[in-house]
Design an enzyme around this catalytic site. Sequence first.
Site, PDB file in Angstrom:
ATOM      1  N   CYS A   1      31.608  51.110  28.447  1.00 19.09           N
ATOM      2  CA  CYS A   1      31.081  50.102  27.595  1.00 19.09           C
ATOM      3  C   CYS A   1      30.467  48.973  28.311  1.00 19.09           C
ATOM      4  O   CYS A   1      29.668  48.056  27.509  1.00 19.09           O
ATOM      5  CB  CYS A   1      32.331  49.785  26.391  1.00 19.09           C
ATOM      6  SG  CYS A   1      33.663  49.270  27.083  1.00 19.09           S
TER       7      CYS A   1
ATOM      8  N   GLU B   1      37.376  47.721  19.597  1.00 18.07           N
ATOM      9  CA  GLU B   1      36.469  47.621  20.846  1.00 18.07           C
ATOM     10  C   GLU B   1      35.388  48.612  20.908  1.00 18.07           C
ATOM     11  O   GLU B   1      36.073  49.698  21.143  1.00 18.07           O
ATOM     12  CB  GLU B   1      37.522  47.630  22.070  1.00 18.07           C
ATOM     13  CG  GLU B   1      36.802  46.830  23.225  1.00 18.07           C
ATOM     14  CD  GLU B   1      36.031  47.702  24.052  1.00 18.07           C
ATOM     15  OE1 GLU B   1      34.859  47.981  23.855  1.00 18.07           O
ATOM     16  OE2 GLU B   1      36.753  48.312  24.917  1.00 18.07           O
TER      17      GLU B   1
ATOM     18  N   LYS C   1      46.318  58.348  18.741  1.00 17.35           N
ATOM     19  CA  LYS C   1      45.352  59.574  18.725  1.00 17.35           C
ATOM     20  C   LYS C   1      44.541  59.516  19.922  1.00 17.35           C
ATOM     21  O   LYS C   1      43.619  58.953  19.813  1.00 17.35           O
ATOM     22  CB  LYS C   1      44.942  59.792  17.431  1.00 17.35           C
ATOM     23  CG  LYS C   1      44.363  61.172  17.290  1.00 17.35           C
ATOM     24  CD  LYS C   1      42.951  61.278  16.252  1.00 17.35           C
ATOM     25  CE  LYS C   1      41.826  60.922  16.826  1.00 17.35           C
ATOM     26  NZ  LYS C   1      41.345  61.974  17.827  1.00 17.35           N
TER      27      LYS C   1
ATOM     28  N   GLU D   1      22.988  52.136  22.959  1.00 15.19           N
ATOM     29  CA  GLU D   1      23.832  52.218  24.157  1.00 15.19           C
ATOM     30  C   GLU D   1      23.628  53.534  24.616  1.00 15.19           C
ATOM     31  O   GLU D   1      24.044  54.738  23.760  1.00 15.19           O
ATOM     32  CB  GLU D   1      25.325  51.984  23.630  1.00 15.19           C
ATOM     33  CG  GLU D   1      26.427  52.077  24.970  1.00 15.19           C
ATOM     34  CD  GLU D   1      27.686  51.865  24.432  1.00 15.19           C
ATOM     35  OE1 GLU D   1      28.563  51.727  25.211  1.00 15.19           O
ATOM     36  OE2 GLU D   1      28.143  51.999  23.416  1.00 15.19           O
TER      37      GLU D   1
END
Length: 473
Positions: free
Chosen positions: A283, A249, A176, A379
């Site tokens: 990331c 992750e 997906k 982040e």
Amino acid sequence: MADTDRLNHIGGRDVPAASGAILPLIDPATGLPHGTAPLSGPKDVDAACRSADEAFHGWSSTTPAQRQTALLRIADALEREADALAAAEVTDTGKPRALFLADELPAIVDVLRYFAGAARNLPGAAAAEYTPGRTSVVRREPVGVCGQITPWNYPLMMAVWKVAPALAAGNTVVLKPSDTTPSSAALLARLAAEHLPPGVLNVVCGDRDTGRALVAHPHIRLVAVTGSVRAGQEIAAAAAVDLKRLHLELGGNAPVLVHADADLDDAVEQLSALAFYNAGQDCTAATRILVDRRIHDGFLAHFADRAARRLPGAPDDEHADFGPVANAAQLAAVRGLLERLPDHAEVITGGAALDRPGYFHQATVVAGVRQRDEIVQSEVFGPVVTVQPFTDESEAVRMANDVPQGLAASVWTRDHDRAMRASRALRTGIVWVNTHGTTVSEMPHGGVRHSGYGSDLSLTGLLDYTQVKHVML
């Protein structure tokens, strides 16, 4: 791109959502709709999972050589269709077309070719007699049907990072992609279908509810996701109900430790490029630069000057260093962090969205921040970098580790011993020395703490898609 490129791919066929529901796709370079994708529901997810389950027996029984051949042919197909893949990726993400073709697509193809070879080199214990009269053998077998959920920052790359090791190990897949960037994944499935049996690789487009249905489906035995910490926590809780294996992750918030003996010109040049590549939507992006107090002011001035010359632009702008932020919600998140800066923080350069259509934002450098500030602990996932001073080596490591995430870090120094001390002390899954952000297919890519667990790439990543069976004769 034709609408058929954005259909679901289930059982070797391109199909719309059973309900006929669709999602609009927005071009982040213009802010305008450019197409639609299926909004898949439980019926679509069920059809894809059943198709993958039916295909599993045949695919898991193929030889490593047969799986290798299929992956190599898919890699060749991606090279041949480079222009179509670039069009799909660029229209969804707004990233510079030239950078996608020069940087990302070759790396994507390399991942497929790496796992094609790795499929024939699974490590295992030798057969031996550990008790008299009995011989033990360890088999590594595929897990089964893998549900994979990928993000919007590198849509095709993250899809291949997930799909390639799963297929190499003999699993079947239901993928997906992100609801805002499904086009390149849909095209990947169509290209791969020429070289895979029906049902081995399925793609269902949709939103968070589609992902929830995929995680909950009883045929799914492993869930792999690249996404936010929040998404990982929700998926982990849902997967626990059926004891599904997990590969997470999640977010990063990478610290960069710049010591006084570093090659500062090289550090500034590399970091100013890597921090803003893909609009900072990475990331492992160099987002928190920690600098020895003795050189802090000079480094900050030099870095801010170089950052000010890193320019956003449209996909076909040959002078653009990066494109827009990928969607309106993410631009709003970046703007919110900057608008909530405490009084002691200072925007040194940038700090504003561009006054033009689309979701463009200036390369931004913020100084004067403190360790507990939101912009340090969170982040950003945008073209924003903070710079903080440290007094000594131990303080640098403490500051680097003093966030919830632990994906990647880098250390800049000419002192080998200092670099090795830092590589041990930093609580991250990746540490670079005098470079940042480079990934290679042969090395694992994964984090610790709130950055998740499990590794993409490498033999480690391949083994994550296998399960061990002890056979005693």
